[in-house]
Enzyme design. Structure first.
Site, PDB file in Angstrom:
ATOM      1  N   GLU A  50     -52.122  72.202  44.026  1.00 51.09           N
ATOM      2  CA  GLU A  50     -53.049  73.092  43.324  1.00 51.09           C
ATOM      3  C   GLU A  50     -52.818  74.572  43.659  1.00 51.09           C
ATOM      4  OE1 GLU A  50     -56.719  69.893  42.812  1.00 51.09           O
ATOM      5  OE2 GLU A  50     -56.933  71.529  44.250  1.00 51.09           O
ATOM      6  N   GLU A 104     -54.625  63.807  40.345  1.00 44.10           N
ATOM      7  CA  GLU A 104     -56.024  63.753  40.798  1.00 44.10           C
ATOM      8  C   GLU A 104     -56.936  63.658  39.591  1.00 44.10           C
ATOM      9  OE1 GLU A 104     -57.553  66.528  43.682  1.00 44.10           O
ATOM     10  OE2 GLU A 104     -55.598  66.749  44.646  1.00 44.10           O
TER      11      GLU A 104
END
Length: 475
Positions: free
Chosen positions: A174, A367
């Site tokens: 991320e 995710e």
């Protein structure tokens, strides 16, 4: 009428975790202090040194219990499992000449255990929060280009060691989180009020360079290895059909895609270069670095998807930041969980199509999940469990939309939901925000037996995987 199943037999149904969330053993077997070890609660609010009460120090003891946990993962039927390598377990301060053999041995054993259960390791080289604290406090993290070399030494070490056990590698987790939380995501340890927008953009650039250097190293070790770099994704919808709102949504989505644009296309888009010029940013970007970005790009697009957002033209002061910020606007057509995150399964299908059209690369959703405050209760047979029908519903709806995205022609190679088991939440630093198929008896007051219990969703996801997704149309 049941939906036709488009998941192929090679689809990597899986689940996920990351080292700092669940390993514990924060100072065991030579492990050094990591950024997460001084962040006891919400991300980017640190203490000066590790302090008692930081649940991440013990976490859920996966480091010592990995064999029993991986056996549960095998019973669940996972085809893939995403986790990370704790950087400070391999290089305790980040600057050592030689790696910590005890740390390397742990991951050798873990990957062997996963493979023995038929589970493909999907490995994040360094997850957010896992930079050695020494590099953050003494080098200012990725604000300093010297840290790129320490990172790439780490990359070389772990990929050479595990190239025969791990096919899928993720360079960072991320990376677009640096704009909001530069300490947690980028190791930038200077006083928060001195971190300018220009510096954040420099940090981003240095991480782009680190990503491309990592790709160059990995491909030189084994050209068959597959490499991605994860970003947080989720479309911005215009709040209304007002043209100004549509323009704002376009710009917000463009900013969110910016990081992946560089990972895939290997160059800065013209609008971003114009922004740098308009803001008067004087970034340290060399011609050699730009050449590196262009020559070493990702093999697949990896991302986290939790929610979509809405935006409108006057939702922020557009002069306040280069990259748009999240806002508090609500989508009247969506429901929201107790953490105020929207639940938008169709948004995942839409996003997958948009990314497919934009990049024409395989996608890996690394995710996606559902968190809730939960407690153990007895089922009809007297067994302790969690009746988490809400998790089953949310995951089922997202996987149905993934199936429809496959029908649309999107190339999706895998899905590792967040998360396989309960562990310390990254956004809250607590155990009460529970994500897993497996309940762990550990609580915010440091009490609990650490026993593992299968939730209702455990058996549901097992049936989904066993049926190769066919069960989604009948459950």
């Amino acid at each position: 009428m049941p939906q036709k199943n488009y998941f192929d037999n090679d689809f990597l149904f899986g689940s996920a975790a990351a080292a700092y969330h669940f390993e514990g053993a924060w100072n065991k077997d030579g492990k050094g202090v990591a950024v997460a070890d001084v962040v006891p609660g919400t991300q980017d609010k640190r203490t000066q040194k590790p302090e008692k009460g930081n649940l991440k120090h013990r976490a859920v003891e996966f480091y010592d219990r990995y064999k029993e946990d991986v056996a549960l993962f095998g019973e669940l039927g996972l085809r893939s499992f995403r986790t990370s390598i704790a950087w400070s377990r391999i290089y305790p301060t980040g600057i050592e000449e030689e790696p910590n053999e005890k740390g390397l041995e742990f991951y050798d054993n873990l990957f062997d255990e996963l493979l023995s259960h038929g589970i493909e390791p999907v490995i994040t080289i360094t997850h957010s929060g896992e930079m050695p604290l020494y590099l953050a406090d003494n080098y200012n993290g990725f604000a300093n280009k010297e840290v790129i070399d320490y990172y790439t030494k780490f990359v070389q070490t772990v990929v050479e060691r595990y190239q025969d056990k791990v096919r899928y590698w993720l360079t960072f987790n991320e990376v677009n989180g640096t704009q909001k939380e530069p300490f947690f995501y980028g190791g930038v340890s200077q006083e928060p009020d001195t971190i300018t927008e220009e510096l954040k953009c420099q940090v981003d650039h240095n991480m782009f360079v680190a990503n491309s250097k990592a790709i160059e190293i990995i491909k030189s070790i084994n050209s068959d290895l597959q490499i991605g770099c994860t970003t947080i994704q989720g479309l911005f919808y215009p709040l209304t059909s007002k043209p100004e709102d549509i323009l704002q949504a376009y710009k917000d989505n463009r900013d969110r895609f910016f990081y992946t644009d560089i990972h895939v296309f290997g160059e800065y888009p013209s609008y971003k270069l114009k922004e740098f010029k308009d803001y008067g940013f004087d970034l340290d970007i060399t011609d050699n670095e730009l050449k590196l970005l262009k020559e070493h790009t990702v093999d697949f697009v990896a991302y986290s998807y939790y929610q979509s957002e809405v935006t409108k033209a006057d939702s922020i002061d557009s002069a306040s930041t280069v990259v748009n910020v999240d806002n508090d606007l609500k989508n009247p057509y969506l429901s929201y969980n107790e953490w105020d995150w929207s639940i938008d399964p169709v948004g995942l299908r839409t996003l997958a199509n948009v990314l497919h059209d934009r990049y024409q690369l395989p996608q890996f959703i690394v995710e996606n999940g559902h968190s809730q405050i939960e407690k153990l209760e007895e089922d009809e047979h007297g067994n302790l469990t969690v009746e988490d029908d809400y998790r089953i519903y949310t995951l089922r709806e997202h996987l149905i939309q993934l199936n429809k995205a496959l029908e649309d022609g999107v190339n999706i190679i895998g899905y590792t939901n967040w998360a396989v088991m309960d562990f310390v939440s990254g956004t809250t630093g607590t155990m009460e925000k529970r994500w897993g198929f497996i309940y762990v008896d550990f609580h915010d007051d440091l009490t609990g037996t650490m026993k593992r219990y299968k939730k209702k969703s455990f058996d549901w996801y097992k049936r989904v995987i066993e049926s190769n997704g066919e069960y989604l149309g009948n459950s």
